[in-house]
Scaffold this active site. Structure first.
Site, PDB file in Angstrom:
ATOM      1  CB  ALA A  44      -0.961  -0.046   1.188  1.00  0.00           C
ATOM      2  CB  SER A  45       0.698   4.362   2.021  1.00  0.00           C
ATOM      3  OG  SER A  45      -0.567   4.816   1.600  1.00  0.00           O
ATOM      4  CB  ILE A  46       5.401   0.914   2.014  1.00  0.00           C
ATOM      5  CG1 ILE A  46       5.057   0.814   3.518  1.00  0.00           C
ATOM      6  CG2 ILE A  46       6.899   0.744   1.830  1.00  0.00           C
ATOM      7  CD1 ILE A  46       5.418  -0.513   4.151  1.00  0.00           C
TER       8      ILE A  46
END
Length: 294
Positions: A44-46
């Site tokens: 995801a946002s990584i």
């Protein structure tokens, strides 16, 4: 895992040149397939750290000016406030200080998805002048992904592979638009038990620069170690550009750098980013002074 009804997980840690990875549990409750070292999870946002890292390297190579208006590279970029749209910079997109509200009117999927998406922000309302307010906004990273495409002359996906994944040997990292047989299932908890979720289509190419990577603990450890083990990928100036705090956040001792969130932990700097998909959670943390990552 037992207490929180988590079916499967991967853990990875690096200390100096040593590293270890452990796979635990089941990756799919329907098939009972065990989680192994090659099981892909949605990070995801990584993904945002990777997008920012590519732009940091391009900036150091003088191929992109992070402080120039986004429209220098993406002239189709629009906001409801036309004056704001003309002065928002790529650095502000990466710092979440563009000042415009999250706006998702369409989810384009084709080869021109990032260009169409940037144009599709024409109704995004301005909540603060650019550069004056931190407001977490993944749309900004999607537009930043379009900057990467324009500057490199290739797709966002190919630019990330060429700049980061291939040089680091991250052979099990890929994008959510690419199928894989060893992908961790999506799970939730209902009535005191873990069960499978059926998620819809990921959303095509437009969201990829903000949260579209799939990876393993082993591959993420490789990326993290590049921040304290000497490689040809990042020089000291690029690492500083990615990790030096630029925006102070409300939480004590926490700030936002170009690529990372930064926290003061016991007098030591920790670089971190969380990833939250509807059914999977991830965390990547780096302690450069201690030569440690997890």
């Amino acid at each position: 895992m037992s207490a929180d009804l988590v079916p499967g997980a991967q853990l990875g840690i690096a200390i100096g040149t040593d590293s270890a990875v452990r796979a635990l549990g089941t990756s799919d409750l329907r098939t009972k397939r065990p989680t192994d070292d090659d099981t892909l999870f949605r990070i995801a946002s990584i993904t945002k750290v990777f997008t920012a890292a590519v732009l940091a390297r391009l900036h150091r190579l003088a191929r992109v000016d992070l402080d120039a208006p986004v429209r220098r590279y993406v002239p189709e970029f629009e906001l409801a406030d036309r004056d704001a749209a003309s002065c928002v910079t790529t650095r502000q997109l990466l710092l979440h200080t563009g000042g415009f509200a999250v706006h998702q009117e369409l989810v384009p999927s084709g080869p021109d998805a990032l260009s169409v998406g940037a144009r599709g922000q024409a109704n995004a309302q301005q909540i603060a002048p650019p550069g004056e307010l931190f407001n977490y906004n993944g749309i900004g990273y999607m537009v930043a992904g379009r900057v990467i495409e324009v500057v490199t002359g290739t797709s966002y996906e190919e630019a990330v592979r060429t700049a980061l994944l291939v040089p680091l040997g991250m052979n099990r990292t890929k994008f959510a638009t690419e199928p894989d047989e060893n992908l961790a299932g999506d799970h939730t908890v209902r009535d005191g038990a873990a069960e499978m979720m059926r998620l819809g289509d990921y959303g095509g190419r437009w969201p990829l620069p903000s949260g579209g990577l799939l990876s393993t603990a082993s591959d993420l450890v490789r990326f993290a170690r590049s921040h304290f083990i000497e490689t040809t990928l990042f020089d000291a100036q690029t690492l500083a550009l990615m990790s030096e705090p630029e925006v102070t956040l409300p939480a004590p001792g926490e700030s936002k750098a170009l690529a990372w969130f930064v926290r003061d932990v016991g007098g030591e700097r920790m670089l971190l980013h969380l990833g939250g998909a509807p059914s999977q959670q991830s965390l990547l943390a780096v302690f450069p002074a201690s030569l440690m990552a997890m």
